[in-house]
Motif scaffolding. Structure first.
Motif, PDB file in Angstrom:
ATOM      1  N   THR A   1       0.836  -1.213   0.000  1.00 56.30           N
ATOM      2  CA  THR A   1       0.000   0.000   0.000  1.00 56.30           C
ATOM      3  C   THR A   1       0.865   1.255   0.000  1.00 56.30           C
ATOM      4  OG1 THR A   1      -1.788  -1.140   1.166  1.00 56.30           O
ATOM      5  CG2 THR A   1      -1.789   1.264   1.247  1.00 56.30           C
ATOM      6  N   GLN A   2       1.918   1.264   0.827  1.00 49.72           N
ATOM      7  CA  GLN A   2       2.825   2.410   0.862  1.00 49.72           C
ATOM      8  C   GLN A   2       3.533   2.582  -0.482  1.00 49.72           C
ATOM      9  OE1 GLN A   2       5.190   1.137   4.228  1.00 49.72           O
ATOM     10  NE2 GLN A   2       4.207   2.617   5.620  1.00 49.72           N
TER      11      GLN A   2
ATOM     12  N   LYS B   1       1.211   4.143  -2.956  1.00 51.51           N
ATOM     13  CA  LYS B   1       1.006   5.562  -2.663  1.00 51.51           C
ATOM     14  C   LYS B   1       2.222   6.401  -3.032  1.00 51.51           C
ATOM     15  CE  LYS B   1      -2.535   5.151   0.942  1.00 51.51           C
ATOM     16  NZ  LYS B   1      -2.875   5.397   2.364  1.00 51.51           N
TER      17      LYS B   1
ATOM     18  N   THR C   1       2.241   6.654  -6.914  1.00 48.61           N
ATOM     19  CA  THR C   1       1.112   7.413  -7.462  1.00 48.61           C
ATOM     20  C   THR C   1       1.070   8.844  -6.923  1.00 48.61           C
ATOM     21  OG1 THR C   1      -0.344   6.460  -5.754  1.00 48.61           O
ATOM     22  CG2 THR C   1      -0.323   5.390  -7.922  1.00 48.61           C
TER      23      THR C   1
ATOM     24  N   LYS D   1       0.904  10.006  -3.778  1.00 48.99           N
ATOM     25  CA  LYS D   1       0.131  10.305  -2.568  1.00 48.99           C
ATOM     26  C   LYS D   1       1.024  10.427  -1.326  1.00 48.99           C
ATOM     27  CE  LYS D   1      -4.148   8.200  -4.235  1.00 48.99           C
ATOM     28  NZ  LYS D   1      -3.681   7.852  -5.578  1.00 48.99           N
ATOM     29  N   ILE D   2       2.182   9.792  -1.352  1.00 47.61           N
ATOM     30  CA  ILE D   2       3.208   9.948  -0.309  1.00 47.61           C
ATOM     31  C   ILE D   2       4.401  10.610  -0.970  1.00 47.61           C
ATOM     32  CG2 ILE D   2       4.834   8.747   1.208  1.00 47.61           C
ATOM     33  CD1 ILE D   2       2.706   6.643   1.727  1.00 47.61           C
TER      34      ILE D   2
END
Length: 290
Positions: free
Chosen positions: A128-129, A132, A135, A137-138
């Motif tokens: 998940t990290q 992210k 993409t 997001k992080i």
């Protein structure tokens, strides 16, 4: 005097015949035994190494290996511009390629791993990290337990098989955020190694001590984990030909798939032998036990 003249004529004829024979032989060698392989840079080191070994055992044969990415390899072999198209993907997975016109020869398996600059302070991520991060997001390593550093993404080019495999299996099909791109796996490694906060992905065969590989959900990017599909970011290394082949080309592909090469050159360069896989993966992603 007459004998001397005749001897001179004979010598000229002999030399002329020899030169003609040499020229003809060279022409046949140059036109008949060059194998040109183009495509995946992840597969390039293996084909180069085995090509040199094969040429040393088959005098007059020359294997010319070039990169350019999977898309280039598949399109050029389909057009008949090159002998072999090196690919990290099944031809069926590549838009614009008619797989029915090509013949697949699997020659190895490649594991692909995320890599980061050694200064970011992380060695593991959850999937998940990872998604992210790629993409957008992080955006800072501090958000995933690393140092207070801006994340710098580096992608392979859009035609790269390595990128397609990474996005499909590491990012669950998500498309990476816009970022600088590189055609060469070697350049990706070099840039990540020297750019603070950088992250990208590489075939196992390119990952070295200059960069940090990353565990995903506690699973390490190792050959053993690929053979069982515990590490899911992997692909077959394919060599495609336009239809069936024979002669020297067939002999070269057979040599690549031989037990000798699969047990020596393949593991030495960080690839996985096709004979060591405990599972098989189809073009649609279905996994079956061998």
């Amino acid at each position: 005097m007459k004998r001397s003249w005749l001897a001179m004529v004979g010598t000229v004829l002999i030399i002329g015949g020899y030169l003609g024979y040499t020229y003809t032989t060279r022409q046949k060698t140059n036109s008949g035994t060059q194998i040109t392989a183009v495509g995946s840079t992840a597969l390039q080191p293996l084909v180069e190494a085995v090509g040199e070994e094969f040429a040393s055992k088959n005098l007059g044969v020359y294997v010319n290996v070039q990169g350019g990415g999977t898309g280039t390899g598949l399109s050029q072999v389909q057009e008949g511009a090159v002998t072999l198209g090196n690919s990290d993907l099944f031809a069926e997975e590549k838009q614009g390629i008619d797989a029915k016109k090509l013949t697949d020869h699997k020659v190895a398996v490649v594991g692909i791993t995320p890599i980061v600059n050694k200064g970011v302070g992380i060695k593991k991520l959850t999937q998940t990290q990872l998604i992210k991060i790629f993409t957008g997001k992080i955006t800072n390593w501090q958000q995933v337990g690393g140092k207070n550093l801006k994340i710098t993404l580096l992608n392979r080019a859009s035609g790269s098989g390595t990128r397609a495999v990474f996005e499909k299996w590491a990012l669950n099909g998500a498309e990476s955020a816009p970022a600088p791109e590189q055609d060469s796996s070697g350049m990706v490694r070099s840039i990540v190694a020297t750019t603070p906060g950088a992250i990208s992905y590489l075939a196992f065969s390119y990952a070295d001590k200059t960069v940090q590989t990353v565990k995903i959900d506690g699973v390490a990017p190792t050959i053993a984990n690929v053979t069982t599909n515990k590490w899911k970011i992997w692909a077959y290394e394919h060599i495609y030909t336009k239809g069936k082949v024979n002669g020297t080309v067939k002999k070269f592909i057979t040599y690549l798939q031989s037990r000798h090469v699969q047990n020596t050159v393949v593991p030495q360069l960080g690839y996985i032998s096709i004979h060591d896989m405990q599972v098989e993966r189809s073009a649609n992603g279905t996994i079956t036990k061998r």
